[in-house]
Design an enzyme around this catalytic site. Sequence first.
Site, short mmCIF file in Angstrom:
data_model
loop_
_atom_site.label_atom_id
_atom_site.label_comp_id
_atom_site.label_asym_id
_atom_site.label_seq_id
_atom_site.Cartn_x
_atom_site.Cartn_y
_atom_site.Cartn_z
N ASP A 66 34.94 40.02 25.25
CA ASP A 66 33.97 39.87 26.34
C ASP A 66 32.80 40.82 26.18
O ASP A 66 31.65 40.46 26.44
CB ASP A 66 34.66 40.13 27.69
N ASP A 109 37.78 44.62 27.41
CA ASP A 109 38.03 43.43 26.58
C ASP A 109 36.96 43.37 25.49
O ASP A 109 35.78 43.13 25.77
CB ASP A 109 37.99 42.17 27.45
N THR A 140 53.07 35.92 29.41
CA THR A 140 54.09 36.51 28.53
C THR A 140 53.49 37.52 27.55
O THR A 140 54.23 38.29 26.93
CB THR A 140 54.78 35.40 27.70
N ARG A 177 46.39 35.05 23.59
CA ARG A 177 47.52 35.72 24.26
C ARG A 177 47.86 34.97 25.52
O ARG A 177 47.02 34.82 26.40
CB ARG A 177 47.09 37.14 24.66
N1 URA Z 1 42.34 43.19 23.88
C1 URA Z 1 41.18 43.78 24.25
O1 URA Z 1 40.09 43.26 24.03
N2 URA Z 1 41.25 44.96 24.90
C2 URA Z 1 42.42 45.57 25.16
O2 URA Z 1 42.41 46.66 25.73
C3 URA Z 1 43.61 44.93 24.75
C4 URA Z 1 43.54 43.74 24.11
#
Ligand code: URA
Length: 217
Positions: free
Chosen positions: A211, A208, A116, A112
């Site tokens: 992560d 995330d 943007t 991502r």
């Molecule tokens: N990607 C993620 O890992 N967590 C989110 O909340 C949104 C996208």
Amino acid sequence: MSTMNTAGAGQVHVVDHPLVQHKLTLMRQKDRSTNSFRRLLGEISMLMAYEVTRDMPTRMIEIETPLETMQSPVIEGRKTVFVVVMRAGSGFLDGMLEVVPGARVGHIGLYRDPKTLVAVEYYFKMPGDMHERDAIVLDPMLATGNSAAAAVERLKETRPRSIRFVSLLAAPEGLKHFHEAHPDVPVYTAAIDRQLNEHGYIVPGLGDAGDRMFGTK
Ligand code: URA
């Protein structure tokens, strides 16, 4: 499992099984260890594999039990490909393969753009016989829907027999965006959260996913 329609009449199946919901609650907790987060994701993916394969066609074959002959169902010879959206989708893979061990695995690499939030492709590798396969796309977080929609658009170029999309959490905005682009692709998810925040994260969410499963924060 409860089913509803979003924009463009796309179908969303919420896997509301108590075991899935319990494990998801544990995963959301911010102090949960990487090890525990990963294990729970593996367990949930196995449970979700049951739901996403629920309507696999079967046919009857004749078998001998120790007592008598009977007609009994086996899965019709359909080929499956799990399509991992890197990197968080890999956390869903082992559990799915436990349930469908004969499946092939494809990978789509998208990142991502942080400004943007648009998905940019960096890797794409699928089996050669995609037109014979039912594709099950794995990506735990359906957030903006940009990368999900881009992954499925690219996947459609390989002409699989069918496509389903499996996420752990989805945002209403992401579902709408995804189904505007792909009303023909049903989504399976464990929960639809409230909304996206200004950074494109699902809230309340779980942070995330990549992560948290790899301990990279
Ligand atoms: N990607 C993620 O890992 N967590 C989110 O909340 C949104 C996208």
